[in-house]
Design a protein around this motif. Structure first.
Motif, PDB file in Angstrom:
ATOM      1  N   GLY A 188     -77.152  27.579 -22.714  1.00  0.00           N
ATOM      2  CA  GLY A 188     -77.378  26.839 -24.186  1.00  0.00           C
ATOM      3  C   GLY A 188     -77.486  28.356 -24.998  1.00  0.00           C
ATOM      4  N   GLU A 189     -78.901  29.110 -24.275  1.00  0.00           N
ATOM      5  CA  GLU A 189     -79.383  30.164 -24.842  1.00  0.00           C
ATOM      6  C   GLU A 189     -78.329  31.790 -24.629  1.00  0.00           C
ATOM      7  OE1 GLU A 189     -82.994  30.767 -23.267  1.00  0.00           O
ATOM      8  OE2 GLU A 189     -83.776  28.627 -23.799  1.00  0.00           O
ATOM      9  N   ALA A 190     -77.973  31.538 -24.321  1.00  0.00           N
ATOM     10  CA  ALA A 190     -77.001  32.508 -23.294  1.00  0.00           C
ATOM     11  C   ALA A 190     -76.017  32.549 -24.246  1.00  0.00           C
ATOM     12  CB  ALA A 190     -76.617  32.553 -22.122  1.00  0.00           C
ATOM     13  N   ALA A 191     -75.321  30.965 -24.834  1.00  0.00           N
ATOM     14  CA  ALA A 191     -74.108  30.887 -25.658  1.00  0.00           C
ATOM     15  C   ALA A 191     -74.865  31.660 -26.646  1.00  0.00           C
ATOM     16  CB  ALA A 191     -73.578  28.954 -25.678  1.00  0.00           C
ATOM     17  N   ASP A 245     -72.071  38.189 -31.629  1.00  0.00           N
ATOM     18  CA  ASP A 245     -70.930  37.839 -32.418  1.00  0.00           C
ATOM     19  C   ASP A 245     -70.629  38.189 -33.651  1.00  0.00           C
ATOM     20  OD1 ASP A 245     -70.251  38.712 -29.475  1.00  0.00           O
ATOM     21  OD2 ASP A 245     -69.458  35.659 -29.659  1.00  0.00           O
ATOM     22  N   ALA A 246     -71.671  36.696 -34.427  1.00  0.00           N
ATOM     23  CA  ALA A 246     -71.614  36.942 -35.940  1.00  0.00           C
ATOM     24  C   ALA A 246     -72.366  38.314 -36.533  1.00  0.00           C
ATOM     25  CB  ALA A 246     -72.600  35.608 -36.502  1.00  0.00           C
ATOM     26  N   ALA A 250     -72.525  41.202 -35.086  1.00  0.00           N
ATOM     27  CA  ALA A 250     -71.486  42.611 -34.916  1.00  0.00           C
ATOM     28  C   ALA A 250     -70.395  42.434 -35.818  1.00  0.00           C
ATOM     29  CB  ALA A 250     -70.519  42.597 -33.716  1.00  0.00           C
ATOM     30  N   ASP A 251     -69.878  41.736 -35.325  1.00  0.00           N
ATOM     31  CA  ASP A 251     -68.390  40.784 -37.317  1.00  0.00           C
ATOM     32  C   ASP A 251     -69.244  41.252 -38.657  1.00  0.00           C
ATOM     33  OD1 ASP A 251     -65.984  39.549 -37.810  1.00  0.00           O
ATOM     34  OD2 ASP A 251     -67.014  38.514 -38.838  1.00  0.00           O
ATOM     35  N   ALA A 252     -70.271  40.560 -38.921  1.00  0.00           N
ATOM     36  CA  ALA A 252     -71.677  40.887 -40.371  1.00  0.00           C
ATOM     37  C   ALA A 252     -71.727  42.801 -39.824  1.00  0.00           C
ATOM     38  CB  ALA A 252     -72.370  40.460 -40.658  1.00  0.00           C
ATOM     39  N   ILE A 253     -71.028  43.514 -39.580  1.00  0.00           N
ATOM     40  CA  ILE A 253     -71.638  44.730 -39.152  1.00  0.00           C
ATOM     41  C   ILE A 253     -70.278  45.626 -39.674  1.00  0.00           C
ATOM     42  CG2 ILE A 253     -72.606  46.874 -37.931  1.00  0.00           C
ATOM     43  CD1 ILE A 253     -74.976  45.026 -36.635  1.00  0.00           C
ATOM     44  N   ARG A 254     -69.980  45.226 -38.839  1.00  0.00           N
ATOM     45  CA  ARG A 254     -68.359  46.009 -39.087  1.00  0.00           C
ATOM     46  C   ARG A 254     -67.668  45.370 -40.516  1.00  0.00           C
ATOM     47  NH1 ARG A 254     -67.578  43.200 -33.034  1.00  0.00           N
ATOM     48  NH2 ARG A 254     -66.417  41.385 -34.550  1.00  0.00           N
ATOM     49  N   LYS A 255     -68.204  43.960 -40.891  1.00  0.00           N
ATOM     50  CA  LYS A 255     -67.556  43.638 -42.424  1.00  0.00           C
ATOM     51  C   LYS A 255     -68.156  44.643 -43.551  1.00  0.00           C
ATOM     52  CE  LYS A 255     -66.088  39.358 -41.561  1.00  0.00           C
ATOM     53  NZ  LYS A 255     -66.113  37.201 -41.925  1.00  0.00           N
ATOM     54  N   ILE A 256     -69.687  44.739 -43.183  1.00  0.00           N
ATOM     55  CA  ILE A 256     -70.708  45.764 -43.879  1.00  0.00           C
ATOM     56  C   ILE A 256     -69.755  47.106 -43.781  1.00  0.00           C
ATOM     57  CG2 ILE A 256     -72.278  46.467 -44.055  1.00  0.00           C
ATOM     58  CD1 ILE A 256     -73.222  44.274 -43.701  1.00  0.00           C
ATOM     59  N   ALA A 257     -69.581  47.138 -42.663  1.00  0.00           N
ATOM     60  CA  ALA A 257     -69.564  49.400 -42.607  1.00  0.00           C
ATOM     61  C   ALA A 257     -68.046  49.424 -43.039  1.00  0.00           C
ATOM     62  CB  ALA A 257     -69.160  49.680 -41.355  1.00  0.00           C
ATOM     63  N   ALA A 258     -67.198  48.180 -42.747  1.00  0.00           N
ATOM     64  CA  ALA A 258     -65.685  48.645 -43.899  1.00  0.00           C
ATOM     65  C   ALA A 258     -65.533  48.050 -45.418  1.00  0.00           C
ATOM     66  CB  ALA A 258     -64.704  47.200 -42.880  1.00  0.00           C
TER      67      ALA A 258
END
Length: 305
Positions: free
Chosen positions: A224-227, A234-235, A237-245
């Motif tokens: 559970g902790e790993a998940a 993942d969230a 990384a996705d936020a960073i990708r969106k900010i970078a974009a």
């Protein structure tokens, strides 16, 4: 004449009675002629010569039970033992049964007693109770061999009772009681041993089950902790990708600078509110530059009239 006729009638009746013999089934009658063995009458109608032949012996061919009187025997370990038995025999040769012995029943009884004393004398007391079949067989074999000359077939011998002296009986009873108590103690100890084994086995299985449960719980928690970490990463990384974009879009750099300036101003404001001591930046030109940058960005971002 009447008297003569009556006498002749009586003689005739006697003659017929002595000449005609009816032998029952499973019986044999021995006939002697002039004092010498002549023959054996079989079941049914038979004829004899009156005043010459006579019935000397009558035998039954059925199996006969004979109660052998009880007697005291001495065992190999010098213990007195009262033995009572019953013998079964059958007449197979009426002629030998008539002339082979003066009294074959007494002969069989005496031989059975002497043979029994001899057989028991070769055994110890405990064996006499355990090996009755051997005693019976030994007596039958000895009697059957001797009884051939008497025209008798010994079928079987059975011991009815074996009675040791009262003192021996008391000792045997005490031994039996001690043996039963011993078996009871052994059974109780075996029960306690099995109980301890069952308890230990149950505790071991319960401990294994608990450890397996705890292990599975830890595995589930770790998964559970790993998940959760994976989901957060993942969230992020996705936020960073969106900010970078978003930064790569027109005006993105200015928006970042404005956000940084706002955060810096808010930070200085919070420090001034929470502390009694006035905190002054070492380089006021940096603050002014941040404020100026923020104001310029705000002006540039506002729509023109």
């Amino acid at each position: 004449m009447e008297i003569v006729a009556l006498v002749l009638l009586v003689i005739a009746v006697i003659f017929v009675a002595r000449s005609i013999k009816v032998v029952p089934q499973q019986h044999a009658w021995v006939v002697e002629r002039l004092g010498k063995y002549h023959g054996t009458l079989t079941p049914g109608l038979n004829f004899l010569v009156p005043f010459v032949d006579r019935l000397a012996y009558q035998h039954t061919l059925k199996e006969i039970p004979l109660d052998v009187p009880s007697q005291v025997c001495i065992t190999k370990d010098n213990t007195q033992l009262t033995v009572d038995g019953i013998l079964y025999f059958q007449v197979t040769d009426p002629m030998r049964a008539s002339y082979g012995s003066s009294n074959y029943i007494v002969a069989i009884t005496q031989l059975a007693q002497t043979t029994l004393r001899s057989v028991i004398g070769r055994m110890e007391l405990d064996r006499t109770f355990e090996e009755r079949a051997i005693i019976n067989t030994s007596v039958v074999e000895a009697l059957d061999e001797a009884a051939l000359n008497w025209g008798v077939k010994v079928l079987r011998y059975e011991i009815k009772d074996l009675t040791p002296p009262p003192a021996i009986l008391h000792s045997m009873q005490a031994q039996i009681t001690a043996e039963r108590e011993k078996r009871a103690l052994i059974a109780a100890s075996e029960g306690r041993r099995q109980e301890q084994i069952n308890i230990a086995t149950g505790e071991r299985e319960a401990s294994i089950a608990r450890s397996e449960g705890e292990k599975q719980a830890e595995i589930n928690k770790a998964l559970g902790e790993a998940a959760a970490i994976t989901a957060v990463a993942d969230a992020t990384a996705d936020a960073i990708r969106k900010i970078a974009a978003a930064i790569e879009q027109p005006g993105g750099q200015e928006a970042v600078q404005l956000k940084v300036a706002e955060k810096a101003v808010d930070a200085y404001a919070q420090l001034a509110q929470k502390n009694n001591t006035m905190i002054v930046p070492g380089n006021m030109s940096e603050v002014a530059g941040l404020i100026g940058t923020a104001m310029a960005l705000m002006k540039g971002a506002s729509p023109k009239p």
